[in-house]
Design a protein around this motif. Sequence first.
Motif, short mmCIF file in Angstrom:
data_model
loop_
_atom_site.label_atom_id
_atom_site.label_comp_id
_atom_site.label_asym_id
_atom_site.label_seq_id
_atom_site.Cartn_x
_atom_site.Cartn_y
_atom_site.Cartn_z
N CYS A 1 0.86 -1.17 0.00
CA CYS A 1 0.00 0.00 0.00
C CYS A 1 0.90 1.23 0.00
N VAL B 1 1.02 5.70 0.08
CA VAL B 1 0.42 7.02 0.20
C VAL B 1 1.46 8.04 -0.22
N LEU C 1 -2.80 5.85 -2.95
CA LEU C 1 -3.53 7.05 -2.55
C LEU C 1 -2.65 8.26 -2.81
N TYR D 1 -1.80 11.48 -11.63
CA TYR D 1 -2.83 10.60 -11.08
C TYR D 1 -3.66 9.95 -12.19
N LYS E 1 -6.65 2.93 -7.20
CA LYS E 1 -6.10 4.22 -6.84
C LYS E 1 -7.21 5.10 -6.28
N HIS E 2 -6.79 6.14 -5.55
CA HIS E 2 -7.76 7.08 -4.99
C HIS E 2 -7.07 8.43 -4.85
N GLU F 1 -7.40 12.37 -3.09
CA GLU F 1 -8.03 13.33 -2.19
C GLU F 1 -7.37 14.68 -2.39
N TYR G 1 -6.87 10.70 6.14
CA TYR G 1 -6.98 10.07 4.82
C TYR G 1 -5.99 8.91 4.70
N TRP H 1 -6.72 4.76 4.31
CA TRP H 1 -6.21 4.01 3.18
C TRP H 1 -5.36 2.81 3.66
#
Length: 296
Positions: free
Chosen positions: A129, A131, A238, A257, A264-265, A267, A287, A291
Motif C-alpha cells: 500500500c 500514500v 492514494l 494521477y 487508486k484514490h 483526495e 486520509y 487508506w
Amino acid sequence: MRTDIAFKTQDGLTLAGWLFSPGTRGRSPTIVMAHGFSAVKEQYLDKYGEAFADAGFAVLIYDNRNFGASEGLPRQEVDPVLQVRDYRDAMTFAATLAQVDPLRIGVWGSSYSGGHVLQVAAYDRRVKCVVAQVPDISGSMDLRLAIRPDLLPGLFAAFEEDRAARYQGAGPVMLEVVNEDPKSDCALPGQDAYDFFVGSQKQRAPAWRNEVTLRSVEMLNEYEPGSVIDRISPTPLLMLVAKRDALTVTDLALKAYEQALQPKHLELLEGGHFDPYLSGFDQSSQYAIEWFAKHL
C-alpha cells in the motif's frame, strides 16, 4: 511508544530514526516513511508517527542519508536515487523486527519522498500500500517552474563548474534551501517554504540546516518519479494533492494521477504545499490512516 532505531543500508551507512509501536500484541501492519527535500524527521513526522501508531500501525521513520541523525557524505546532499534505495533497505530492516508483519508493509512519503514512494511501489512488490502526499512528479519541471528561463543557462553552467571542481578534489558548492528574499538563489523559493523550514527549525527541529549542495539541485533536474506511476498497479495508491501547491504543482500531480492504474484514490487537500503538516494535518493523516487500514 517511540523508541530510537538504526539500520544499515546495503552500501554500509547507518540511518537513524524512530520506531512507533501501536501497543498491541503480535505482528502489526507497518508503515515506512521518510521526509522530503532536506527535511529531518523532527519536522512533523513524529506527529504522523503518533497518529498512525494510535490507529494500530507500527511506524518506522528515519532521517535520509546525509541529513539529521543519519550518516552519509557529503553532508546536506540530496541524492534521490540513493534515497529510493534507502526506502527499500528500511523495509528490509523493518521486516526483521518482532512487532512487524513483513507481509503487510506500506510506504508513506511527502513532497520529494512522495515521489520516492511512487518509485519504490513501482518496483518493489513487498509494498502492499502506498500514500504519496503532495508528491514530486517531475524534478525537471520543478526547476523550470521555479527559475526564469533566461537564468537556466547560468544554472546549468554552474552545475558543470561544480562537477569539474569536485572532480579535482574541491568541496561541493553549497546554496541555501530557503530565503525570505524572492530574488535570492535558493533551492526552494517562496515565502511558504521559508516559513515552514525556518519556523519548524526554531520550534522543533534544531538539527535542520538551511543548506544543500548545488549537486542536489542538479540531481533534482534529473529525477522523474512520475514516469513510472503506471507501474504501481496492482498495489493500491492514494495521492493527497494540495489545491494550491506552488512547489510540486497541483496540475502536474493531477495529470500523473490520471496516468496511474487502478486501484487508486485521490483526495484534494485545502491550502498549499506545506499545509498538510500544519493546519491540514488532521485531514491528511486521517486520509492516510483510512487508506492503510483498508489495504494493510
